[in-house]
Structures are given as structure tokens and as C-alpha cells.
Design an enzyme around this catalytic site. Sequence first.
Site, PDB file in Angstrom:
ATOM      1  N   HIS A 234       0.398  -1.321  -0.199  1.00 13.53           N
ATOM      2  CA  HIS A 234       0.235   0.329   0.009  1.00 13.53           C
ATOM      3  C   HIS A 234       1.033   1.129   0.082  1.00 13.53           C
ATOM      4  O   HIS A 234       1.448   0.956   0.059  1.00 13.53           O
ATOM      5  CB  HIS A 234      -1.136   0.009   1.371  1.00 13.53           C
ATOM      6  CG  HIS A 234      -0.030   0.091   2.427  1.00 13.53           C
ATOM      7  ND1 HIS A 234       0.694   0.596   2.797  1.00 13.53           N
ATOM      8  CD2 HIS A 234       0.282  -1.078   3.585  1.00 13.53           C
ATOM      9  CE1 HIS A 234       1.628   0.544   4.522  1.00 13.53           C
ATOM     10  NE2 HIS A 234       1.255  -0.494   4.154  1.00 13.53           N
ATOM     11  N   HIS A 368       1.030  -5.865   2.154  1.00 11.40           N
ATOM     12  CA  HIS A 368       1.948  -5.664   3.046  1.00 11.40           C
ATOM     13  C   HIS A 368       3.340  -5.820   3.084  1.00 11.40           C
ATOM     14  O   HIS A 368       3.665  -6.662   2.737  1.00 11.40           O
ATOM     15  CB  HIS A 368       0.929  -5.650   4.239  1.00 11.40           C
ATOM     16  CG  HIS A 368      -0.720  -4.951   4.293  1.00 11.40           C
ATOM     17  ND1 HIS A 368      -1.219  -3.648   5.113  1.00 11.40           N
ATOM     18  CD2 HIS A 368      -2.055  -5.581   3.655  1.00 11.40           C
ATOM     19  CE1 HIS A 368      -2.399  -4.143   4.678  1.00 11.40           C
ATOM     20  NE2 HIS A 368      -2.533  -4.981   4.237  1.00 11.40           N
TER      21      HIS A 368
END
Lengths: 454, 485
Positions: A234, A368
Site C-alpha cells: 500500500h 503489506h
Amino acid sequence: ICFSKPALPLCMTNCPTLIVTVGLPARGKTYISKKLTRYLNWIGVPTREFNVGQYRRECVKIYKSFEFFRPDNEEGLKIRQQCASAALNDVRQYLADKGGQVAVFDATNTTRERRGTITAFAEQNGFKVFFVESVCEDPEVIAENIVQVKLGSPDYTNCNTEEAMEDFKKRIKCYENSYETLDEVLDRDLSYIKIMDVGRRYLVNQVQDHIQSRIVYYLMNIHITPRSIYLCRHGESDLNVKGCIGGDSGLSPRGKEFANYLGQFIQSQEISDLKVWTSQMKRTIQTAEAVSVPYEQWKALNEIDAGVCEEMMYEEIQQHYPLEFAMRDQDKYRYRYPKGESYEDLVQRLEPVIMELERQENILVVCHQAIMRCLLAYFLDKTAEELPYLKCPLHTVLKLTPVAYGCKVESIYLNVDAVNTHRDRPEVGISTYSHTDTDFVADLVNIRGNLCYA
Amino acid sequence: MIQTVQQTLLQTGQRLLWVSSCLDLESCLDLERMDTQTKWERTWEASVPQLTNSPTLIVMVGLPARGKTYISKKLSRYLNWIGVPTKVFNLGQYRREAVQSYKNFEFFRPDNEEAMQIRRACATNALEDVVIYFSKEHGQVAVFDATNTTRERRISIVSFSKEKGYKVFFVESICDDPDIIAQNITEVKVSSPDYVNCDKDEAQADFLKRIECYKQTYVPLDDEKDRHLSYIKIFNVGSRYLVNRVQDHIQSRIVYYLMNIHVTPRSIFLSRHGESELNLLGRIGGDSGLSPRGHKYATALGGFIKGQHIKDLKVWTSHMKRTIQTAEHLGIPYEQWKALNEIDAGVCEELTYEDIQENHPEEFALRDQDKYRYRYPKGESYEDLVHRLEPVIMELERQENVLVVCHQAVMRCLLAYLLDKTADELPYLKCPLHTVLKLTPVAYGCRVEHICLNIEAVNTHRERPGNVDITRNPEEALKTIPDHF
């Protein structure tokens, strides 16, 4: 203090298994062997491949021509038999003495006689046998295989493309006359999967146990259609900026900028039928929103659960949980945060994602740091020791393209600044923090890895 | 205000659906409004994406008594459990409705024109119902359970599907073992409505003649001619499989499932851990050890298991103390699965229901509104549980005699799978402490025996209260909580 046990009961992989490939040259046996080995190791089943061709190259230093493989070449046959025996001997050592669970015996094994010898060897040693046969008659597929992996082989370093191609084709011919494919009737008591036409059709016979069932499922989901896998984290999040781990915060201004750049980058790549996956956390969803391609959310892609350490900074963890902090550095792969997860747990929950990634074609996964490390370790065949320290910086896209037996990696930094969230493995020393009860600590250090619950 | 709400919609894995005419949100004009209710609802994103686009028509192929209906029902149960709406369309049932009373096998003779017409009409009706299921009832998968033994019939199904935009996947069962066939006939045919007025031997003989009628025109799926179709051929109850052209994710899952099920007789024993310290205090979750009564139960369980004289029993527990301590008393090696851990109650871990009502009253109400999909903040939902239990179910299918020592929510999920309970029923299934459930597959389902081992324990079952509105008062919320110390 908790180190995770493998999430799957080990009992399911009790008896060592010998996987035996079967097939003419250039049918993808080595491709399958390496890929299967990589997958099994990643899910925690110690596996190694034994390629007879490599043993042969060590024995016969210089490869002259296909004549070596002629069925009437007595000397050649002797050497090849010796190589197969040497390989089986190493298999026995690996499975019996060195803690291996699965060995992949990668050779043509095209005659019933040869397979009989191997089966007897396995029975003697208490190994289960599972055959993986690859059958393909499509000349284009075979030619492509030869180009991709044979021409660059050490056997052909001194030949030009045409010579190499010609010789290899003659090599295949040497095997064709004596090739006995696995037979529905004659081999009905053997356990095997026959893969036909690169996965169009499969014949599966007498699957004996859990690991064979998983192997079959995996083999039936992989394909060789060219495609690329894009992995990125992200955009920088608000908690990233504060230096806190975990949590479910939104993107920082720089993170939003990255998301926009990511959208532009993806557009510029002109990828056909791109799928986009995110986790169910705000920061990956917000990032994907900017890509303007429909995306699918997987809970399994959520970041590692840091349990009691969620939303803490490393300094706070050091202050409140110094022992935990040190234990994590001792074995970052197996260390489980109290009320949280370990990297080993992550791999278990990511397995369905990997299976579906194998089925897919062009795909972008927005995830992540810990997640990306696990996925990367799978694609690039990294060990459990390396995995938790793989570098996955923010605002950088990794483009993975399967090629030959591995994966080409391109790292594309999208030029938006971000904090660095990577923590290298520190010099591990319990003496770096003061604790009165040093014996207690020493005992804990000794029994780490055997504890599952405190 | 609108923008903030929309942003919240984007930012979370939850979709906010306002169904009230709340005062300060009158301005949310472009959000859905339903005037009748005064409660607001929240929905949670499923943990696994849909991954299925076009509806899929699974078409069974095979002579009678080859296990087609067994496979259809089992597959449908599995797919529904993992969240793929599936329904079985059994042609035999349509025929029984059309032809009120069955006389004998002559109905199935290939030269019986009148019967042929009826049978063809039934097939058409069934396929029409499939269309309704897909287009109006949100179905994803339909299982067309019939013999479909001629190429002609299969071709017409394929063109029907093509026309409608459905994917087709054939499942053919081939068996030539007379013992298996005889066993099938005894287990499921002899007791069928068709043979309600016959004795066993008559029924058996008639059914065998019925099979002969089909044999004459049976054309199995062909390696060459049918190479463009997607199918799995199952030989002799699973000793061999031929899989051709798997098109997508759902077909891959179906193949994997079919390759893991078996029909060897066995029993599955389900039990919760013995009563735990936290159970006594009425607290949910956590990782406490057994109470004294819990230990008593564990010993009694050991005695019970020994008394059953089960061959090659496998014992599974979670990674939590209370199941491990329970299994320890059995004196049998056990295997630990993290996937069997109790549902993670997130911020509500180790709280009593009274605590939850006091500190998180809205969450408490939302959970009662949709207990299956409700996800505790920083925790899990029952729906999440089902997905993490899927590998356990797959391995349960592969195994034979197994005792699973687990937890309340986990046991509800496993039971729902084994007994074909819906998502609405699942979270309210009764799984009391100190009781073993013995499940034995029989015919098309599962026989259940409840064995209470007569050791006292607290009740941990909370029924759905009458008022699930977020505006309810504490008494209404706490009406159904079980007693505790």
C-alpha cells in the site's frame, strides 16, 4: 513467549515420499520438479530435487553429442545407470538421515524396468512413491521448451542454435523407441498423475495420502501461459509515518501520491485483463482505488497480526516487551506475537492465495510488508531464514515474470518519497539489555523453538 | 457529511447500509433508504472474493446406482458451506411427480415411446427450473442429477448452457464392481419411494433390470470425441480419475473436493474441550485451562473412547490449552491444528456478555442482527471461521475415524457442514459442553448420536434475543445469556 508450531499437523507428512518424474526430454519434467520443490518447501515440507542430468554432467565432463544417449551405446548406458544409482543414494541419505520429507527424482524414467527398480528401492527404504508423468506431442510446445531451457544448457555451450536444436531432437529420438508410458491396466497399482498436453488433461491414479493429494491439486493449478505478477505494498500510511506497526490507518499525503502514480504506471504497462487484489485493510483499498481497475479483497492478505504490539513503535516494544523483542530477533520466522501471528502462520493463511495466483494470469497484488515478503519468498525460492528480512520498500513495484525455471524480477520505484520500514536483523545478544534474572533468560533462549504455548 | 460517509464506505472492509431515517443524515440522499425500519445495519466483506462469474451447471453422467445422487448431494452441501449457493436438480424426483406411481422397470425400456416423452419433458422442466434458480434466486451452481448417458442428451445440455451463458462441467461416475453396485442398491434404492410396496428382493431384481435398460444406449465421455468438454471421470469410487479442461477456480475446487471424498465406513466424533476456567466465569474466548469438572470430563471422554474400540482413531485438537489438556487424558497421540482455534473475539476477548453490553452495546446488537457475518472488531466472523476451517474439512473427508476436540463456534461450523445447516442456523446450533457427537455417514446423509458424559458444566449457549435493535435496553440484550459464576 510463543514460537509457532507448523499450523498443519506434521503427522500428515510422516512417511517420506519419493516423487518420480516420467517423460521424454523437453516435456517439462525439470520445470515441474523445481516448481513443486519450491512450493513444498514454502509450505514447510522439506523437499529437494535430484536431477540425474546433473549427475551425468559431473561424471562425463564434456558432452559431445546425442550419440551418448543411443540405446545401443553400452558405455553410455553404464554411466547413466551409475548416475541414477548415485542420485538414488543421495535421495536415501536426504530422506533417511537429513530430515528430508520429499525427494523429487528428476529423470526420464521412461521404461517400466527402470520404474520397477525405483519402486523396489523405495519399498526397501520405507518410502512412498508417486509418479508424475508429462506427456506432450505438440511440436510447438516442445520446440519452445528446447529454446527456453535446453539451448542454454551446459551441454550446448559450444554450439550454435541450429546445431543444438538438431542434436537435442536426435536425443529425444533415442528415448522414443523404448518409451513405455504409464499404463491404466499394467500400472493400476501405482500412485501417479499423468499430465497431458501441458495441463489440458490429467489422469490421477491411487492417491495414497494427504501430501500426494496436495501435490495433485498443485500440479493441476499451475500453467505456463506467459503473464506477469505485480507486487507492491500500500502507499505510505499515517501509522507508517509515526513509525508504528500494524493497525488499520489510511494513506498519508505521500501515500496518496503513490497511489496516483501507481494508477498511471499500471495504465502505461497496457496489461491485458489485469486482476487486482487487495487486503481488507484501508490502506491497500485506498491504494487500489486509484488504479481504477475493479479489485477484489482478500482477508488472507491482511498484514501480520502483531497482537499486543499492534500500533506500537519499535521503541515502545523495546520498552514494554524487551524479552519479546529479543526473542523475535532470534527466530523472526517462527516467533509469534502474543495474541498475534508468526510469519509461519502467515504462510499457512496465504497458501490459498498462492494457489489462486498460480491459476491466474496478469495480476497486481496490493498488500503489506510481511505479506509481500511471504509471497516473494514463494516466487523467488527464499528460505524461511531469509524470508522475514526480504527488502520490500514502500512505493516500489516488483514485476515478476516467470522465465525458464525461475522468475525475472524488475523493481520499479515510483519516485515518491516514503519512510523506510525495513528493520535488518540486528546483532543478536541478550547482553544488550539489563535484566536481573539472566539465568531465566538463558533458559528461555535454550528452549525456544520447542515451546508452542507458554 | 455525504462525502465523509462515502469515504468511510471506501476505507473499510465494511459496507454501511443506512436503512433508517436518522435525523442528522436526512441529507444522505444518494444512499439507499428503507423507510419501515429504525435500525441501521452493517455488512461485512466476505473474507474470500467471489472468484466465480458465470453460473456453472454441473452435469452428472452414469448408469443408475453409480453414486451420482450421493456425489450431487455431497458436493452441493460442500459448495453451500463454503458460500457458493448451489442446488441439486434430481431428475428422478421430477419423474416421480409426473408419473405418480412407479410400476416396474418397463418404464425405462428404450423402446417405451410414451415413457420417453415423459422423461424428456421432465428434463426440460428441470432445466427451466435451473434457469430460474440462476436468474432469479441468485444461484451460482446447479447440479443436474440424472443419468445423461447418451451423447445426444449431453449435446443438448451443452447447447442449452451455451445459449444461456452457463459454464458446463460433467462429472461421470464409472463403476463395474458388482459388490459396490449391490451395496448402493441396498442402501438407497430399495428404500426409495419407487419401491415402497415391494419386498427387498423384488426391488433389487427390478432395479438391476432398470440398469440394463440404460446399458444398451450408454455412451461414456470419450477421450477423443469429448476432448473439448470440461469434465472429471471417477472410476471405481475414486481409485482413478480423468480430468479434462478445468476452466476456472470453482471447477478446480470441485475437482479437488471430489478427489478427496471416499465411501469407506467410518465415524467422526466431535466434542468441545472440557469446561474451562473462563467458561465458569461466563467469559468468552481467551486461553485458559480446564476447571476441575473439565478435567473430570476429559477423563470420562478417555473412558468413553476406549469403550468404543475404534480402529485407528485420529485425534485432533486446536493450539489452545483447553483442547490440548482434554486430549491429554485420552492417552492417544493427538495432532494440533491452529485452524481449530476458537473464533477470535477481538476487542471482546475474555469479556462477559454483561461487559460487552456495557462497553460495546452497539456491537452486541449488530452481532444479534447477523451472527453469521458479524465480525468482532479486530476479530473474526463465523464466515471467516468457515474459510479457515475448509482445509480441516478437506482433511476430515480424506480421513477415516477421527475425534475432533474443539470449541463452540468451531464445532458449530463443522456440524453445519456435516449436517447441511444453513448460515442462519449455524451460529445457533446447540453444542453443549461435556457432550460427544458421533456422526456416521449413512445413505445420503449423516446419523447423529448425542452422548452426554454426565459431568456437570455451565451452559454456554446464548439464544438470539427478541430485540436485536441497537436502541434496545440492557435487560433485553442480556435476556438470553446463560448463567455463570
